[in-house]
Design a protein around this motif. Structure first.
Motif, PDB file in Angstrom:
ATOM      1  N   LYS A  87       8.713  12.377  37.464  1.00 23.78           N
ATOM      2  CA  LYS A  87       9.361  13.276  36.520  1.00 23.78           C
ATOM      3  C   LYS A  87      10.308  14.255  37.203  1.00 23.78           C
ATOM      4  CE  LYS A  87       8.399  16.693  32.921  1.00 23.78           C
ATOM      5  NZ  LYS A  87       7.366  17.432  32.167  1.00 23.78           N
ATOM      6  N   ASP A  88       9.877  14.893  38.275  1.00 28.07           N
ATOM      7  CA  ASP A  88      10.699  15.911  38.933  1.00 28.07           C
ATOM      8  C   ASP A  88      11.272  15.435  40.258  1.00 28.07           C
ATOM      9  OD1 ASP A  88      10.191  17.800  36.892  1.00 28.07           O
ATOM     10  OD2 ASP A  88       8.239  18.261  37.801  1.00 28.07           O
TER      11      ASP A  88
ATOM     12  N   LYS B 256      11.507  24.066  48.002  1.00 26.17           N
ATOM     13  CA  LYS B 256      12.095  23.484  46.790  1.00 26.17           C
ATOM     14  C   LYS B 256      13.344  24.229  46.316  1.00 26.17           C
ATOM     15  CE  LYS B 256       8.084  21.115  44.857  1.00 26.17           C
ATOM     16  NZ  LYS B 256       7.237  20.899  43.650  1.00 26.17           N
TER      17      LYS B 256
END
Length: 775
Positions: A107-108, A570
């Motif tokens: 998903k990410d 991130k």
């Protein structure tokens, strides 16, 4: 009923997948080649599969690094050595001569690469892009994930890339089978290394190519070209390369004749000799197309080796725009896929090589393809159709020149600057620039992620037209006046500060000249800011050339997205205005105006040629001597030193910096050992007999100083020298290792001056034996 048909379609797709012929072959324990139905005859991959590195057990293939599993529906899953899922296939299709493969991403999960997509983004999630080579965007079919895997889609036809709720999909317009390579490198560097293993390493460029290049569209006489070099020498501003753009051959009917046929270049060979006498190097424009009155055209045409596509220039009359289509140029692109055509190309190009040309500007290697017709795409070329091989054109035309010149001479390293690139092109002596981009802040911002995305495909050599190509909208005081317009001055200086960090540092553009004296005179803010960056570039050459060796020998990159070194942070996964320049320098160029208002410019590669100039605007009064502020993020996991002030900052946070017009924000990572050379007018003017090494405490670190003869291929036979510098932060000791290797002209004795951020310096004599300094 709708649900029934969806289920039926899914079952049919799975059944088709199970029925396909599947071949799984390992090239290394970390690279696996997947073929469904017919493989592609590769123009790109030069490596061979390794035998015995993987074991097949039913529908599972396993090496020491990868496991590939096929499920009951025929879909493949790729896992690492610990059994963690890296990537899953979802569905595929081979129908009506087209091929498509869809994958499932987390998903990410962030993905990167594909090429120089000019949309300002790093992460390709949510992207929908038709990938066909063009002036402004180029594609390599290579992407990689933040999870450390990479994928090369082996297909040369125009390809649609889509990432959405259905998955990540490649759909190519021509293909007899699905053909791709899955690579697991564990990191961005690891994937790049795998890609270069498949397609070839990066040969060294000549040392002098890392100096400053001046160009414009175009110098119109030999005297003008030579005079540019004279003026730089008179002003004592460093310069190593001068570029002669198009039409030195004369009319458009003689397009790309590869000789000085214009009366304004009556003695071209003497021009090259004169440039060399001034300690500069000469690059010249060549194209992938020929005018109907050239010898090349006639020979290629007789053999059926010209394409019918509409290309540049469209009219035989060169001084009128829009093109006079009632006087068509008759220019045609050659079949670069044909070995015979490539031989003919070099046969005539050798004339310029024999004159002493140092480097090639291979323009329009996309190539320009206007008003495409269906019949154009279906036109046969050597090995297929224009559609089936379209995107590999730049690879083949560049490869042809590289291979032919290397057979003629090993004394002069190839340096090719080209407008387009495909996978594997890093192996053929080429540096790609980003095309005829417009002069705008928006476009400057887009160059940063475009260059990083290109580098992530395994191609490390990227540059742009400093200042942007089309600057006519800034000519507010008449033609060519942009360098006196503060709006363009600020943009140009900031673009040059970004260009400082590109492998090639080159000023070029249309609509106005770009030489330093066009912006003012010494002692004025704009002139001084430009000169300061040029001089800094020359001081950085020992660092840059040593980085070039790491690119060649260790699969590294010049332009490194922040996640290459700080994947655990991130916050840097999608940073598009900062990057690492080599391993040590964090480049944070200013990509927004601070002194003037942003001018919104919208052009493309064709409308820009209209040269529509805005006139009559009031002059803007700007004080470039004032300071401003900028916010920059420093990656987590390192201590950072401001290059200009020596001030230290802890990573993992944004900092507000005081900025000035003449400085680009840049930081150096703790543990770095940064060599700086002497100021020079040209590479080789001064020996590196007393290099300055700036040492940045706070972490252990190493640096390898690389040196060789500078412009031949003897380094491939081990003719070079390295010196390893090692810093122990705890002991505060710098060890300079024994020199390894040798080459003709090498300095046997020299000095090194080591400087700390606090101003402490020590100078030592070095004779090639190991020595230690304690601070």
């Amino acid at each position: 009923m709708k649900r029934f048909f969806l289920i039926f379609a899914l079952v049919l797709t799975m059944a088709q997948a199970r029925a396909q012929t599947l071949k799984v072959e390992f090239f290394t324990p970390s690279i696996v080649h997947i073929i469904k139905e017919q493989p592609t005859k590769s123009l790109v991959v030069t490596a061979q599969p390794e035998q015995g590195v993987a074991i097949q057990n039913g529908n599972t293939w396993k090496s020491g690094q990868l496991t590939v599993k096929q499920d009951a529906n025929g879909a493949l899953t790729f896992l690492d050595a610990k059994g963690r899922v890296l990537l899953r296939e979802r569905s595929c299709s081979i129908t009506d001569g087209k091929v498509s493969q869809t994958f499932r991403l987390d998903k990410d999960e962030a993905i990167y690469g594909l090429g120089t997509i000019q949309n300002g983004k790093m992460n390709r999630r949510g992207e929908h892009k038709r990938m066909e080579q063009s002036n402004l965007e180029d594609f390599q079919n290579v992407l990689q994930s933040i999870k450390g895997w990479g994928l090369y889609w082996e297909n040369y036809s125009p390809t649609q890339f889509d990432d959405d709720a259905n998955g990540m999909t490649f759909t190519s317009e021509v293909g007899e089978g699905i053909d791709y390579y899955f690579m697991y490198g564990g990191s961005a560097d690891g994937v790049i290394a795998q890609m270069r293993h498949l397609t070839g390493d990066v040969p060294m460029f000549p040392l002098w190519t890392y100096g400053f290049w001046q160009s414009k569209e175009r110098y119109k006489t030999a005297a003008e070209t030579e005079g540019i070099v004279d003026k730089y020498r008179e002003l004592q501003v460093p310069l190593d390369g001068i570029i002669q753009d198009w039409q030195y051959w004369g009319s458009n009917y003689l397009w790309n004749a590869m000789d000085f046929l214009s009366e304004d270049f009556a003695n071209g060979p003497q021009l090259i000799k004169n440039v060399h006498a001034k300690h500069a190097h000469f690059m010249i424009s060549i194209w992938a197309s020929f005018g109907p009155m050239t010898r090349q055209f006639r020979e290629l045409d007789e053999k059926g080796l010209l394409l019918p596509i509409e290309t540049w220039p469209q009219s035989g009359i060169s001084h009128i725009w829009p093109p006079r289509m009632d006087y068509p140029s008759g220019v045609k692109v050659y079949d670069a896929f044909s070995p015979e055509a490539r031989n003919i190309y070099w046969k005539y190009l050798k004339t310029l090589f024999d004159y002493g040309t140092d480097a090639w500007w291979m323009d329009s290697t996309d190539p320009d393809f206007f008003n495409p017709r269906e019949s154009d795409y279906e036109h046969p070329v050597t090995g297929g159709t224009w559609r089936s091989l379209r995107n590999a054109f730049p690879l083949e035309t560049v490869r042809g020149v590289y291979e032919k010149q290397r057979r003629v001479s090993e004394e002069k390293r190839l340096f090719i600057m080209t407008r387009s690139s495909f996978a594997g092109q890093q192996h053929y002596g080429s540096n790609m620039w980003s095309g005829d981009v417009n002069s705008s802040w928006d476009m400057l911002r887009k160059q940063v992620p475009a260059g990083l995305s290109f580098s992530l495909t395994g191609n490390p050599n990227f540059n742009t037209d400093i200042g942007g190509f089309f600057c006519g909208s800034y000519n507010t005081r008449g033609p060519g006046s942009a360098p006196q317009n503060p709006q363009f001055q600020e943009l140009y200086v900031r673009w040059m500060q970004y260009g400082l960090f590109c492998p090639v540092f080159r000023s070029h553009g249309a609509d106005a000249p770009r030489e330093i004296w066009q912006f003012g005179e010494k002692g004025t803010p704009v002139y001084d800011a430009i000169e300061k960056m040029i001089r800094l570039r020359y001081r950085l050459i020992p660092y840059l050339y040593s980085t070039a060796w790491q690119v060649t020998s260790n699969n590294e990159s010049y332009l490194r997205p922040l996640f290459s070194d700080f994947a655990s942070d991130k916050k840097v996964w999608d940073v598009a205005d900062e990057f690492m320049f080599g391993r040590s320098i964090l480049a944070c160029p200013i990509v927004n105006p601070q002194y003037t208002e942003e001018k919104v410019i919208r052009t493309d590669a064709m409308t820009g040629w209209d040269r529509q100039e805005a006139r009559g605007e009031s002059a803007v009064q700007v004080d470039f001597t004032t300071s401003k502020t900028a916010i920059k993020y420093l990656p987590k996991g390192a201590l950072w030193y401001d290059f200009w002030t020596g001030k230290a900052y802890q990573g993992g946070k944004s900092v507000t910096l005081e900025t000035t017009f003449d400085r680009v924000p840049m930081f150096v990572r703790a543990g770095s050992i940064l060599p700086l050379g002497p100021e020079m007018q040209y590479v080789g003017e001064k020996t590196w007999d007393n290099l300055e090494f700036r040492l940045y405490p706070g972490a252990d670190g190493t640096f390898t100083l690389y040196e060789d003869e500078g412009d031949n291929y003897n380094y491939e036979r081990g003719v070079y020298a390295t010196v390893v510098f090692s810093w122990s932060d705890k002991a505060r000791t710098l060890t300079i290792g024994a020199r390894k290797g040798e080459y003709p002209g090498m300095l046997l004795k020299r000095q090194f001056t080591v400087a700390l951020p606090d101003g402490t310096t020590k100078t030592i004599d070095y004779d090639g034996n190991q020595t230690t300094i304690t601070f």
